[in-house]
Design an enzyme around this catalytic site. Structure first.
Site, PDB file in Angstrom:
ATOM      1  N   SER A   1       0.839  -1.199   0.000  1.00  0.00           N
ATOM      2  CA  SER A   1       0.000   0.000   0.000  1.00  0.00           C
ATOM      3  C   SER A   1       0.880   1.258   0.000  1.00  0.00           C
ATOM      4  CB  SER A   1      -0.953  -0.044   1.196  1.00  0.00           C
ATOM      5  OG  SER A   1      -1.971   0.915   1.082  1.00  0.00           O
TER       6      SER A   1
ATOM      7  N   HIS B   1      -7.830  -5.530   0.273  1.00  0.00           N
ATOM      8  CA  HIS B   1      -6.608  -4.749   0.399  1.00  0.00           C
ATOM      9  C   HIS B   1      -5.526  -5.503   1.164  1.00  0.00           C
ATOM     10  CE1 HIS B   1      -4.381  -1.037   0.141  1.00  0.00           C
ATOM     11  NE2 HIS B   1      -4.199  -0.984   1.450  1.00  0.00           N
TER      12      HIS B   1
END
Length: 253
Positions: A92, A222
């Protein structure tokens, strides 16, 4: 503070001459989030996890909300670590940071693994860090990866909110600055249900390297890594050691 003792954590010993993998945490994350990955790769891969200022044993240090400043500091730290085969893994926000550090260090990187992150040239306008506390925590809860007991405990939530808001600001404000990119192979990893990155956005990482590019999608969101740790570890081990598959070596771009 730019010494490796302050910035880098090693959880498991590695075999002599093992390739090194430096891991960059996500927004709100700490070095300890890579302990499971380190355990699965040791001793074939020497895993070092970055510890950002303002968390865990560095909680008394000022937070840094600028990825370019963080990249400058980390480039100095890693340059001082000396020569040897090394690759980067960033998840990320950590993927953007790993990319910027790689740009500063230049050639010689074995590979750059960018996880759950859009390519630098595929940025979106983000202002999550400007939202109220409840909205910010709701966004973190939606993405998963953080123990909900922490988010739902008033005192613990107050402790983590400054770090989350700081890192979200850094990630939201990051914009690609044209210039030399990287020459090492780049491997993008995403979850197929991740709301923060599409396959097309991840595919644009190919434009940021003159080397080889690969894209791998896993079932999940995610934090797909939590559910596919074994598979991701095998992939990293194969690419870095060459025991199976094709190694990520600068001479094989």
């Amino acid at each position: 503070m730019t010494d490796s003792v302050g910035w880098l954590r090693r959880f498991h010993p590695a075999a002599p001459g093992a390739p090194r993998l430096v891991c960059f945490p996500h927004a709100g994350g700490a070095a300890s989030c890579f302990h499971p990955l380190s355990a699965t790769l040791a001793p074939a891969v020497d895993v070092l996890a970055v510890q950002y200022p303002g968390r865990q044993d560095r909680h008394a240090e000022p937070l840094v909300d600028d990825l370019f400043l963080l990249a400058d500091r980390l480039a100095d730290v890693l340059a001082a670590e000396g020569a040897g085969p090394v690759a980067f893994f960033g998840h990320s926000m950590g993927a953007s940071l790993a990319f910027e550090v790689a740009r500063r260090l230049g050639t010689g990187l074995l590979g750059l693994f960018v996880s759950a992150r859009r390519a630098p040239s595929a940025s979106r306008v983000g202002r999550v860090h400007e939202r109220g506390d409840d909205e910010l925590l709701a966004d973190v809860r939606q993405l998963g990866g953080t123990d909900v007991r922490v988010l739902e405990h008033p005192q613990l939530a107050r402790m983590v909110l400054p770090v989350l808001r700081n890192d979200y600001k850094a990630a939201d404000a990051y914009r690609y600055r044209p210039g030399p990119d990287v020459s090492c192979p780049v491997f993008a990893l995403i979850g197929d249900r991740d709301p923060t990155v599409t396959e097309a956005e991840a595919g644009r990482w190919a434009a940021h390297t003159s080397g080889r590019f690969e894209l791998k999608s896993f079932p999940g969101g995610h934090f797909y890594l939590n559910d596919h740790l074994g598979e991701v570890s095998r992939l990293l081990g194969e690419r870095l050691t060459g025991r199976e598959g094709e190694p990520l070596a600068s001479g094989q771009q």
